[in-house]
Motif scaffolding. Structure first.
Motif, mmCIF file in Angstrom:
data_model
loop_
_atom_site.group_PDB
_atom_site.id
_atom_site.type_symbol
_atom_site.label_atom_id
_atom_site.label_comp_id
_atom_site.label_asym_id
_atom_site.label_seq_id
_atom_site.Cartn_x
_atom_site.Cartn_y
_atom_site.Cartn_z
ATOM 1 N N LEU A 105 22.131 -30.669 18.843
ATOM 2 C CA LEU A 105 22.828 -30.966 20.095
ATOM 3 C C LEU A 105 22.098 -32.047 20.899
ATOM 4 N N LEU A 106 20.840 -31.799 21.217
ATOM 5 C CA LEU A 106 20.130 -32.666 22.160
ATOM 6 C C LEU A 106 19.702 -34.008 21.582
ATOM 7 N N GLU A 165 21.557 -24.841 22.366
ATOM 8 C CA GLU A 165 21.282 -25.363 21.028
ATOM 9 C C GLU A 165 20.738 -24.265 20.123
ATOM 10 N N THR A 166 19.816 -23.458 20.647
ATOM 11 C CA THR A 166 19.246 -22.363 19.865
ATOM 12 C C THR A 166 20.305 -21.351 19.481
ATOM 13 N N ILE A 167 21.158 -20.971 20.433
ATOM 14 C CA ILE A 167 22.222 -20.001 20.157
ATOM 15 C C ILE A 167 23.170 -20.529 19.084
ATOM 16 N N SER A 192 23.365 -26.867 12.342
ATOM 17 C CA SER A 192 22.165 -26.879 11.515
ATOM 18 C C SER A 192 21.085 -27.671 12.243
ATOM 19 N N SER A 193 19.848 -27.487 11.817
ATOM 20 C CA SER A 193 18.736 -28.190 12.444
ATOM 21 C C SER A 193 18.665 -29.620 11.922
ATOM 22 N N ASP A 194 18.455 -30.555 12.821
ATOM 23 C CA ASP A 194 18.325 -31.960 12.424
ATOM 24 C C ASP A 194 16.876 -32.346 12.117
ATOM 25 N N PHE A 195 15.933 -31.482 12.490
ATOM 26 C CA PHE A 195 14.521 -31.797 12.285
ATOM 27 C C PHE A 195 13.781 -30.562 11.791
#
Length: 277
Positions: free
Chosen positions: A219-220, A250-252, A261-264
């Protein structure tokens, strides 16, 4: 990372919840317990910030670090000299580099470079060959969609959140987030996130994953540049609450089945156990 709350959260995620301080300092001092290794190789070192810190922390006796940009390397050499550390900075291409068969490393390090590597299989196989049987391969990397061209669901989430912000809290750069076209990506930097979505599967194929800490960003990573950084970093309770809410959202969303999904991520990898025999 210029926002202190975001910076602390990213470091907290990268360290697996162990610190809000700098992730690399945690890695050297806590995870690796201040061990001193003989040789370290850094792939795509840029201006050498990470390498200089690792040298100052005493992680390795000999640090070899290469990058394609001679301009970046010259900055790295000057900064290393100013810091009083010796690092072998040299020019090479991470799509074409080779390591002497007789040269083995205790640690191989990549931070923000693998997502520029087109020849991932070749690069990772070279790392596999030059890494000692009990060595560490450390990767801090963008693992999101290739070329930063996001799927429609992720774009929709970003825009739904972005619509909640009044003009006074926006940077004024855009009315709506949309992924770049492939033409724009190739014109700007054809190596940017060229095969990024394959990084994590390939790492799992070539190595055993000892640690996988997901750092988010779905998200961020794209939303924050469209917001007014100065207003949201002014230290006021309202601004800090907005940032904390965005991070929590974003965590939720990452925790939901089929969510973001996580970008990093930060990966700590080891040689496949079958190769130790």
């Amino acid at each position: 990372m210029s926002n202190p709350i975001i910076e602390k959260t990213i470091n907290h995620r990268l360290s697996g919840g162990n610190t809000q301080g700098y992730w690399l300092t945690w890695l050297v001092k806590k995870y690796l317990k201040n061990r001193r290794f003989d040789r370290l190789l850094s792939i795509g070192c840029g201006v050498g910030n990470h390498e200089i810190l690792m040298a100052k922390l005493g992680l390795a006796t000999q640090i070899d670090a290469f990058d394609f940009s001679e301009t970046s390397l010259e900055i790295a050499r000057q900064d290393a000299a100013a810091a009083g550390v010796e690092i072998n900075f040299y020019q090479d291409d991470f799509n074409l580099f080779a390591i002497d068969d007789n040269k083995k490393y205790d640690v191989v390090f990549c931070s923000g470079s693998l997502h520029h590597v087109k020849e991932l299989e070749r690069c990772l196989s070279i790392v596999q060959k030059c890494l000692k049987p009990d060595g560490y391969f450390i990767v801090n990397e963008y693992i999101g969609d290739c070329y930063n061209i996001y799927n429609q669901a992720q774009e929709d989430v970003i825009n739904r959140i972005y619509k909640c912000f009044p003009d006074t809290l926006r940077s004024g750069t855009t009315e709506k987030f949309s992924s770049p076209s492939i033409e724009k990506v190739l014109a700007r930097d054809p190596s940017e996130a060229v095969r990024s979505k394959l990084i994590l599967p390939f790492l799992e194929f070539y190595f055993d994953v000892e640690v996988l800490n997901l750092a988010g960003g779905g998200l961020l990573h794209e939303l924050y540049p469209f917001l007014d950084h100065d207003r949201l970093s002014d230290g006021e309770p309202k601004s800090e609450t907005i940032i904390k809410l965005l991070l929590e959202i974003e965590t939720i969303l990452m925790e939901q089945p089929g969510g973001l999904s996580s970008d990093f991520c930060l990966c700590i990898l080891r040689q496949k156990k079958k190769q130790w025999k």
